[in-house]
Design an enzyme around this catalytic site. Sequence first.
Site, PDB file in Angstrom:
ATOM      1  CG  ASP A  98     -19.992  48.171 -21.004  1.00  0.00           C
ATOM      2  OD1 ASP A  98     -20.941  49.047 -20.683  1.00  0.00           O
ATOM      3  OD2 ASP A  98     -19.066  48.108 -21.877  1.00  0.00           O
ATOM      4  CG  ASP A  99     -24.632  48.431 -21.234  1.00  0.00           C
ATOM      5  OD1 ASP A  99     -23.502  47.964 -21.608  1.00  0.00           O
ATOM      6  OD2 ASP A  99     -25.609  48.904 -21.973  1.00  0.00           O
ATOM      7  CG  ASP A 102     -23.063  40.513 -27.867  1.00  0.00           C
ATOM      8  OD1 ASP A 102     -22.637  39.441 -28.265  1.00  0.00           O
ATOM      9  OD2 ASP A 102     -23.973  40.891 -28.036  1.00  0.00           O
TER      10      ASP A 102
END
Length: 165
Positions: A98-99, A102
């Site tokens: 995934d980028d 969070d």
Amino acid sequence: MSLPEKAFPVSWDQFHRDARALAWRIAGIQREWRAMVAITRGGLVPAAIICRELGIRLIETVCVASYHDYTEQGKLHILKGIGDGLLENGGEGVLVVDDLTDTGKTAAIVREMMPKAHFATVYAKPLGRPLIDTFVTEVSQDTWIYFPWDMGFTYQEPIAKSHRG
Ligand SMILES: O=P(O)(O)OC[C@H]1O[C@H](OP(=O)(O)OP(=O)(O)O)[C@H](O)[C@@H]1O
Ligand SMILES: [Mg+2]
């Protein structure tokens, strides 16, 4: 809408370098990967760079949507799950990309599907970090990362002007 205090804008060039740095770290693990799973949509960009670097040709997606209103996270929706073959043996030997992480909620929901998979993100914030096996850069929780695919060129006020009372 609550805007995080700090901004971390990332250019295409920087993202490519950081995704390559992630590929170097994963290569250091020295194991064969059965397949890669990209968490859409943000994970598709690093996935393309990393599968090229590591020679992975079997690419699956898991489609998760959560941030409906810019920085406000809503309920997580799984729009498409992972094929049965990859779920075998807890996802052992599968690389999930995934980028960023969070709050860690997206990674947690995918980890439930494949507890033994290896999770990699380019960026990680402190709350999500424990869910991720390999990442490149940590940014603080009160920072919003601006990705190049979400941005365009705009006029910037000179610093002196924007600081005038
Ligand atoms: O750790 P979390 O707090 O769960 O947040 C991280 C996730 O949020 C973003 O995806 P988003 O759901 O906005 O969808 P997108 O990838 O389609 O932009 C980002 O690409 C991560 O997948
Ligand atoms: Mg995403």
